[in-house]
Design an enzyme around this catalytic site. Structure first.
Site, PDB file in Angstrom:
ATOM      1  N   HIS A  91       0.829  -1.201   0.000  1.00 49.58           N
ATOM      2  CA  HIS A  91       0.000   0.000   0.000  1.00 49.58           C
ATOM      3  C   HIS A  91       0.862   1.249   0.000  1.00 49.58           C
ATOM      4  O   HIS A  91       2.039   1.223   0.358  1.00 49.58           O
ATOM      5  CB  HIS A  91      -0.934   0.020   1.215  1.00 49.58           C
ATOM      6  CG  HIS A  91      -0.214   0.100   2.529  1.00 49.58           C
ATOM      7  ND1 HIS A  91       0.431  -0.982   3.091  1.00 49.58           N
ATOM      8  CD2 HIS A  91      -0.034   1.137   3.385  1.00 49.58           C
ATOM      9  CE1 HIS A  91       0.985  -0.617   4.231  1.00 49.58           C
ATOM     10  NE2 HIS A  91       0.720   0.675   4.443  1.00 49.58           N
ATOM     11  N   ASP A  97       0.465   5.106   1.686  1.00 46.83           N
ATOM     12  CA  ASP A  97      -0.295   5.592   2.834  1.00 46.83           C
ATOM     13  C   ASP A  97      -1.441   6.526   2.449  1.00 46.83           C
ATOM     14  O   ASP A  97      -1.245   7.534   1.746  1.00 46.83           O
ATOM     15  CB  ASP A  97       0.624   6.317   3.821  1.00 46.83           C
ATOM     16  CG  ASP A  97       1.528   5.369   4.581  1.00 46.83           C
ATOM     17  OD1 ASP A  97       1.150   4.195   4.745  1.00 46.83           O
ATOM     18  OD2 ASP A  97       2.614   5.803   5.005  1.00 46.83           O
ATOM     19  N   HIS A 137       4.686   0.315   0.013  1.00 42.03           N
ATOM     20  CA  HIS A 137       5.462  -0.520   0.930  1.00 42.03           C
ATOM     21  C   HIS A 137       4.630  -1.686   1.422  1.00 42.03           C
ATOM     22  O   HIS A 137       3.400  -1.682   1.351  1.00 42.03           O
ATOM     23  CB  HIS A 137       6.011   0.297   2.111  1.00 42.03           C
ATOM     24  CG  HIS A 137       4.982   1.043   2.891  1.00 42.03           C
ATOM     25  ND1 HIS A 137       4.448   2.244   2.472  1.00 42.03           N
ATOM     26  CD2 HIS A 137       4.384   0.762   4.077  1.00 42.03           C
ATOM     27  CE1 HIS A 137       3.575   2.682   3.354  1.00 42.03           C
ATOM     28  NE2 HIS A 137       3.503   1.796   4.331  1.00 42.03           N
ATOM     29  N   ARG A 144       4.604   6.523  13.542  1.00 41.82           N
ATOM     30  CA  ARG A 144       4.660   7.178  12.226  1.00 41.82           C
ATOM     31  C   ARG A 144       4.074   8.583  12.293  1.00 41.82           C
ATOM     32  O   ARG A 144       3.096   8.824  13.007  1.00 41.82           O
ATOM     33  CB  ARG A 144       3.867   6.351  11.208  1.00 41.82           C
ATOM     34  CG  ARG A 144       4.051   6.797   9.755  1.00 41.82           C
ATOM     35  CD  ARG A 144       3.084   6.084   8.843  1.00 41.82           C
ATOM     36  NE  ARG A 144       1.723   6.597   8.987  1.00 41.82           N
ATOM     37  CZ  ARG A 144       0.636   6.007   8.485  1.00 41.82           C
ATOM     38  NH1 ARG A 144       0.749   4.860   7.829  1.00 41.82           N
ATOM     39  NH2 ARG A 144      -0.552   6.544   8.655  1.00 41.82           N
TER      40      ARG A 144
END
Length: 315
Positions: A114, A116, A264, A281
């Site tokens: 995916h 983000d 990623h 994150r």
């Protein structure tokens, strides 16, 4: 020590050494990191000593930050920018069956890949992830270069996909089934956008494939069968091993990636192990993607992903 950049894979990834991310960076260091990010798509800083505040301060030197996540209403106290990635956290919130329910929705190798929050009309420009606690075995993250994937297509296919647009929807192809708290949260806070299948990078001018196994529901204006076959072709291209780099996490490692040019793969090898894995994150506010024809992305549902994003809790 002077800041140094060392490429680590053929198409993507570099280690950056000689910099302490807990301290304010010199203007030249910010520019060096920005240039390395544009060239290598993801950069790694090893052995850093950061807490939430220091991670946020580092990230703000590259842009304004989003709220933690479009579907998270419990970021760390006083740090609404932090999204904590920890399987036990989601189990505590949604119940022990959450991970099994999630796995059932993942029916192919592509599903773990995916970019983000591309369901937002302005997906994050970049993401910065730091490891607090990681297992001794497993838990690696892999990134792929979407510019290299686009360039790897033949010229006729590139010309074709340049014309396409796709819907990106949080939760995948449609409403999340069931009456769980997770399903209600997603369905009550719809996040849907139409994006170009090929995105022109706003800083480098490079063209990158902009389809996302985790969020792209379908190619618009084609039949469902055609959409599936086109997406399968593109997903196969973006996940080719030669376009990827893999990070063996250790506590203190930091990865900074360009969310406009990468996808990623989160680790899939830990479900059977009794281990802890906690990372944090932050994401940089992004702009509207633009395709080769100059058309921007379109908002279908929800609102842009910015610092004041909040969710309505499912009831």
């Amino acid at each position: 020590m002077a800041l140094t950049v060392r490429q680590v894979a053929g198409h993507i990834g570099a280690d950056i050494n000689g910099v302490d991310l807990a301290q304010p960076l010199a203007e030249g260091e910010v520019q060096q990191i920005r240039e390395a990010l544009q060239r290598h798509k993801v950069v790694f800083f090893r052995g850093q000593q950061l807490d939430h505040a220091a991670q946020i301060a580092f990230a703000r030197q590259f842009g304004e930050l989003t709220y933690a996540h479009p579907h998270d209403d419990t970021p760390p106290e006083d740090h609404p920018e932090i999204f904590t990635i920890d399987p036990t956290r989601f189990e505590e919130r949604y119940g022990k069956g959450f991970r099994e329910e999630y796995r059932k929705r993942q029916y192919s190798y592509f599903d773990g890949w995916h970019t983000d929050v591309t369901a937002a009309v302005n997906p994050p420009a970049g993401s910065i992830l730091r490891a607090e606690r990681v297992p001794e075995v497993g838990g690696d993250t892999t990134w792929t270069n979407l510019v290299a994937a686009y360039q790897g297509l033949s010229a006729p296919v590139r010309a074709f996909v340049d014309t396409l647009r796709a819907e990106h929807r949080y939760g995948g192809s449609g409403r999340v089934a069931g009456d769980s708290e997770y399903a209600k949260r997603i369905n009550d806070n719809l996040l849907v956008a139409i994006h170009p299948v090929v995105r022109v990078h706003p800083e480098t001018g490079e063209r990158a494939l902009f389809v996302n196994p985790g969020f792209t529901s379908h190619i618009v204006d084609v039949t469902p069968s055609e959409s599936k076959q086109i997406l399968d072709l593109l997903y196969a291209e973006i996940t080719r091993p030669e376009y990827t780099v893999r990070l063996r996490w250790e506590a203190g490692h930091v990865a900074f990636w360009d969310n406009r040019a990468t996808a990623h793969l989160a680790p899939r090898d830990l479900e059977h192990l009794d281990v802890e894995r906690r990372l944090h994150r932050v994401t940089l506010i992004g702009d509207l993607p633009v395709g080769p024809d100059g058309r921007s992305s379109e908002l279908v549902a929800g609102r842009p992903f910015t610092a004041d994003h909040r969710v309505v809790a499912g009831v």
